[in-house]
Design an enzyme around this catalytic site. Structure first.
Site, mmCIF file in Angstrom:
data_model
loop_
_atom_site.group_PDB
_atom_site.id
_atom_site.type_symbol
_atom_site.label_atom_id
_atom_site.label_comp_id
_atom_site.label_asym_id
_atom_site.label_seq_id
_atom_site.Cartn_x
_atom_site.Cartn_y
_atom_site.Cartn_z
ATOM 1 N N LYS A 13 0.828 -1.077 0.043
ATOM 2 C CA LYS A 13 0.057 -0.054 0.024
ATOM 3 C C LYS A 13 0.820 1.410 0.081
ATOM 4 C CE LYS A 13 -1.908 -1.085 3.822
ATOM 5 N NZ LYS A 13 -1.179 -2.471 4.151
ATOM 6 N N ARG A 127 11.765 -5.084 5.189
ATOM 7 C CA ARG A 127 11.205 -3.623 4.889
ATOM 8 C C ARG A 127 12.150 -2.582 5.397
ATOM 9 N NH1 ARG A 127 5.117 -1.866 5.387
ATOM 10 N NH2 ARG A 127 5.279 -3.133 7.330
ATOM 11 N N ARG A 161 11.164 -0.186 11.265
ATOM 12 C CA ARG A 161 10.202 -0.197 12.058
ATOM 13 C C ARG A 161 10.398 -1.013 13.009
ATOM 14 N NH1 ARG A 161 4.752 0.148 8.542
ATOM 15 N NH2 ARG A 161 3.751 -0.909 10.406
#
Ligand code: ADP
Ligand code: ADP
Ligand code: ZN
Length: 216
Positions: A13, A127, A161
């Site tokens: 997304k 990621r 993250r």
């Protein structure tokens, strides 16, 4: 143009939203990014959301609905927006319907980015983003053109993250299936749901999204 990108964590997304923002002159409204900014700034919302996000659970509907309701009327949203990560529960989807109707705004589409769970784990654990400009990368799937240097801004610091770890990912995928997947029949019944193959390569997904958006 106003639309929702709907998909599991790691479906792509954010990656696609970054591209569509540039191509269509609209803004990306990522509730995950808004919450991370609130945590970093130590606001009341940030304090309430921090532990929930670390665990991979969903933050309360009240917080999210208030946050988006304020955001969509800001001046930069005038030309349109992409909802990335919102709505994530039926209560949020229902609140969004009411909120948009009150503001006389209409969604052009709800686009499902379909990806198998088996692929999502590797997407999430690999990621990382540029610490300066937020451009997204992946250890294997999307490396900077020159190793260690952001394509977009030329800086050399990157961040992972803290919720992109194997344990929180399992909880996040469960939250997606239990609380967010019911939005698919909700929007399908309204006739607004379109689906793209989120497992295709990044350029192909962009192409499919642009096709869907051109059809409106
Ligand atoms: P989301 O915002 O849905 O959680 P991201 O856009 O952050 O997902 O994508 C998760 C990771 O997978 C990122 O590292 C990104 O570079 C990578 N990725 C995104 N789309 C694809 C794709 N179509 N094929 C392979 N890797 C992808
Ligand atoms: P992902 O890249 O995995 O899709 P996001 O960046 O969208 O993750 O969201 C990160 C975290 O922020 C979620 O795991 C959740 O705790 C919280 N969050 C973001 N959006 C929402 C939402 N609409 N409702 C509840 N919690 C949310
Ligand atoms: Zn950068």
């Amino acid at each position: 143009m106003r639309f929702i990108l709907l998909g599991a964590p790691g479906a792509g997304k954010g990656t696609q939203a970054q591209r569509l923002v540039d191509a269509h002159d609209i803004v990306q409204l990522s509730t995950g990014e808004m919450l991370r900014a609130a945590v970093a700034a130590g606001t009341d919302i940030g304090k309430r959301a921090k532990a929930v996000m670390e665990a991979g659970d969903l933050v309360s509907d009240d917080i999210l609905i208030g946050m988006i309701s304020d955001r969509v009327t800001e001046a930069d949203c005038g030309n349109g927006f992409i909802l990335d990560g919102f709505p994530r529960t039926l209560a949020q989807a229902e609140a969004l319907e009411v909120m948009l109707a009150q503001k006389s705004l209409k969604l052009d589409a709800v686009i499902e980015m379909k990806v198998d769970d088996a692929l999502l784990i590797g997407r999430i654990t690999g990621r990382y983003t540029c610490a300066n400009c937020g451009a997204g990368y992946h250890d294997e799937n999307l490396k900077p053109k020159v190793a260690g240097i952001c394509d977009n801004c030329g800086r050399t610091e990157f961040s992972h993250r803290s919720d992109d770890n194997a344990e929180a990912v399992t909880t996040r995928l469960a939250a997606y299936h239990e609380q967010t997947a019911p939005l698919l029949p909700f929007y399908r019944d309204k006739g607004s749901l379109k689906t793209v193959d989120g497992m295709a390569d990044i350029d192909e997904v962009t192409r499919q999204l642009n096709d869907v958006l051109a059809l409106g």
